[in-house]
Design a protein around this motif. Sequence first.
Motif, PDB file in Angstrom:
ATOM      1  N   LEU A 280      13.824   7.266  -4.696  1.00  0.00           N
ATOM      2  CA  LEU A 280      13.367   6.535  -3.543  1.00  0.00           C
ATOM      3  C   LEU A 280      13.022   5.204  -4.069  1.00  0.00           C
ATOM      4  CD1 LEU A 280       9.908   8.801  -2.946  1.00  0.00           C
ATOM      5  CD2 LEU A 280      11.727   8.343  -1.415  1.00  0.00           C
ATOM      6  N   GLN A 281      12.742   4.834  -5.291  1.00  0.00           N
ATOM      7  CA  GLN A 281      13.316   3.419  -5.830  1.00  0.00           C
ATOM      8  C   GLN A 281      14.802   2.789  -5.326  1.00  0.00           C
ATOM      9  OE1 GLN A 281      12.096   3.553  -9.787  1.00  0.00           O
ATOM     10  NE2 GLN A 281       9.886   3.485  -9.352  1.00  0.00           N
ATOM     11  N   ALA A 295      11.804  -4.856   5.209  1.00  0.00           N
ATOM     12  CA  ALA A 295      10.377  -4.558   5.463  1.00  0.00           C
ATOM     13  C   ALA A 295      10.167  -3.144   5.764  1.00  0.00           C
ATOM     14  CB  ALA A 295       9.988  -5.520   6.651  1.00  0.00           C
ATOM     15  N   LEU A 296      11.130  -2.600   6.744  1.00  0.00           N
ATOM     16  CA  LEU A 296      10.985  -1.049   6.815  1.00  0.00           C
ATOM     17  C   LEU A 296      11.207  -0.388   5.683  1.00  0.00           C
ATOM     18  CD1 LEU A 296      10.434   1.082   9.148  1.00  0.00           C
ATOM     19  CD2 LEU A 296      13.081   0.733   9.857  1.00  0.00           C
ATOM     20  N   ASP A 297      12.308  -0.728   4.820  1.00  0.00           N
ATOM     21  CA  ASP A 297      12.518  -0.056   3.708  1.00  0.00           C
ATOM     22  C   ASP A 297      11.540   0.029   2.665  1.00  0.00           C
ATOM     23  OD1 ASP A 297      14.163   1.377   2.089  1.00  0.00           O
ATOM     24  OD2 ASP A 297      15.358  -0.355   1.274  1.00  0.00           O
ATOM     25  N   GLN A 298      10.687  -1.160   2.760  1.00  0.00           N
ATOM     26  CA  GLN A 298       9.431  -1.080   1.757  1.00  0.00           C
ATOM     27  C   GLN A 298       8.472  -0.259   2.230  1.00  0.00           C
ATOM     28  OE1 GLN A 298       9.143  -2.417  -1.266  1.00  0.00           O
ATOM     29  NE2 GLN A 298      11.525  -3.223  -1.151  1.00  0.00           N
ATOM     30  N   PHE A 303       5.646   4.538   1.430  1.00  0.00           N
ATOM     31  CA  PHE A 303       4.889   5.844   2.086  1.00  0.00           C
ATOM     32  C   PHE A 303       5.096   7.255   1.313  1.00  0.00           C
ATOM     33  CE2 PHE A 303       5.278   9.165   5.430  1.00  0.00           C
ATOM     34  CZ  PHE A 303       3.930   9.403   5.785  1.00  0.00           C
ATOM     35  N   PHE A 304       6.186   7.345   1.115  1.00  0.00           N
ATOM     36  CA  PHE A 304       6.867   8.472   0.639  1.00  0.00           C
ATOM     37  C   PHE A 304       6.383   8.872  -0.919  1.00  0.00           C
ATOM     38  CE2 PHE A 304      10.273   8.203   3.816  1.00  0.00           C
ATOM     39  CZ  PHE A 304       9.826   9.531   4.460  1.00  0.00           C
TER      40      PHE A 304
END
Length: 538
Positions: A280-281, A295-298, A303-304
């Motif tokens: 995820l990182q 923004a969406l990626d962060q 969230f995950f």
Amino acid sequence: MVLKAFFPTCCASADSGLLVGRWVPEQSSAVVLAVVHFPFIPLQVKELLAQVHQAGRVGLAVLGTWCHRRRGAEESLGQFLEGLGTIFSHEPWLQLCREPGSKLWSCKATRRQVPPHPGAPYEDQVMLVFYDQRKVLLSQLHPPAALPDRQAGDAAPSAGGLAAVFDTVARSEALFRSDRFDDGPVRLSHWQSEGVEASILAELAKRASGPVCVLLACLLSLVSAVSACRKANVLVSVLLDVALGLALLSWLRGKDRIGPLAEALVPVADHVAEELQHLLQWLMGAPAGLKMNRALDQVLGRFFLYHLHLWISYIHLMSPFIERILWHVGLSACLGLTVALSILSDIIALLTFHIYCFYVYGARLYCLKICGLSSLWRLFRGKKWNVLRQRVDSCSYDLDQLFIGTLLFTILVFLLPTTALYYLVFTLLRLLVVAVQGLMHLLVDLINSLPLYSLGLRLCRPYRLAAGVKFRVLEHEAGRPLRLLMQEEEHGLGKGLRTRSFSETVPLACARAGRLLGDSLGAGGVGPRATSQGEVRC
């Protein structure tokens, strides 16, 4: 008149003697079962036939004589054998003789009574049909439900054709219990005596193993009884399943392997969670050099990661109960290996529930964006989806609707790669888990549905899976009797490993065999209509 004599191949090299068998008048056939050797007492032979009649409910008689001329000094033996017809009266009286030093046979069927029609011959033509007695007996090929015990002059049978031959051999099993090494008063040659050990020590060892043979016979009879109702494959699969489960349970409890497995499960779960965290990182940065919407990626990454943190806490909370859960899973192996594998598959589904959640979140988000892009693409083309009629209709939009649709379409297009990447990664992880569960379910289905009993019969006793019979021409010369060889036609593994029923095969086999054999003899010596290899399949 043409008579068919079914002669066992195991008696082709037997010494001279009497032919014992059953006469089937409606088929004009004689089924030879054994050869009685000298010396014998006629009364003892009749007592033996009476015992077989009482045990198998099939009437046997002395059909004729068998003369195997191995040396020239046995020329006078034929006259002696012809005189036995006065003691054992049977109509017709068969006289089979094998010439010395050759494969030539002579066959005669004489009648002592006056022929019913004037000018009819006292001798009938004989057709020899050789068959493997052991395969016919053990294959149980189409046994009729009930075969009437009768000889000449009795009522007509309920099943005719080759079924009478098969069932006669099957019901005469009591005749095959003795062999030439017994001390009985009557010595016979049949399929049992062909392979009997010629050593006294081997015979004594065989008699000493009586209890073991009785136990094995009981087990085989049980399996045969189960196979009669076509459930032997299920029974063998269940026994194999339970045996594998008990082996797994003994391995787990042999050196107390459940404790080390439970202790190693939590570190493995932590390692998997740590790898997912690194994944995820990596996705929250620039994966493979791709430019993502930061923004969406962060938002998606955090969230995950939060769900992953909740999952690690749940695993550590359940760690005291893992050993007890594994112990009950191992104990369930007593019910079979498939039960243990099914429970293990459910445990894997519970342990990878977070991956399933990640996949569902990514799939839902990706699906919403694809549906939105599809609707906005129809807006640009002046179309819309008619919900009532379930079709795409034309529609006119104003300028404000087109402007807002353009903005939304642009936003969704630029956000789609980020969502698609998360969806692709979690789909691959979900496929990995599904593949592991699929292998377990495949192993369960293989154990439950593999026809082990049929495969064992195919390898050890293929004649138990016979699909029918075929006749092969051995000899057809002018002035010599027609000699045929009856063989069972075996099923292949690709044909389903299924034994045909009596009503499917026997009438067809009887009709074809009777027509071919009758036409061949009624045509004045013309051979049967056979294949290029000289075979006739029925």
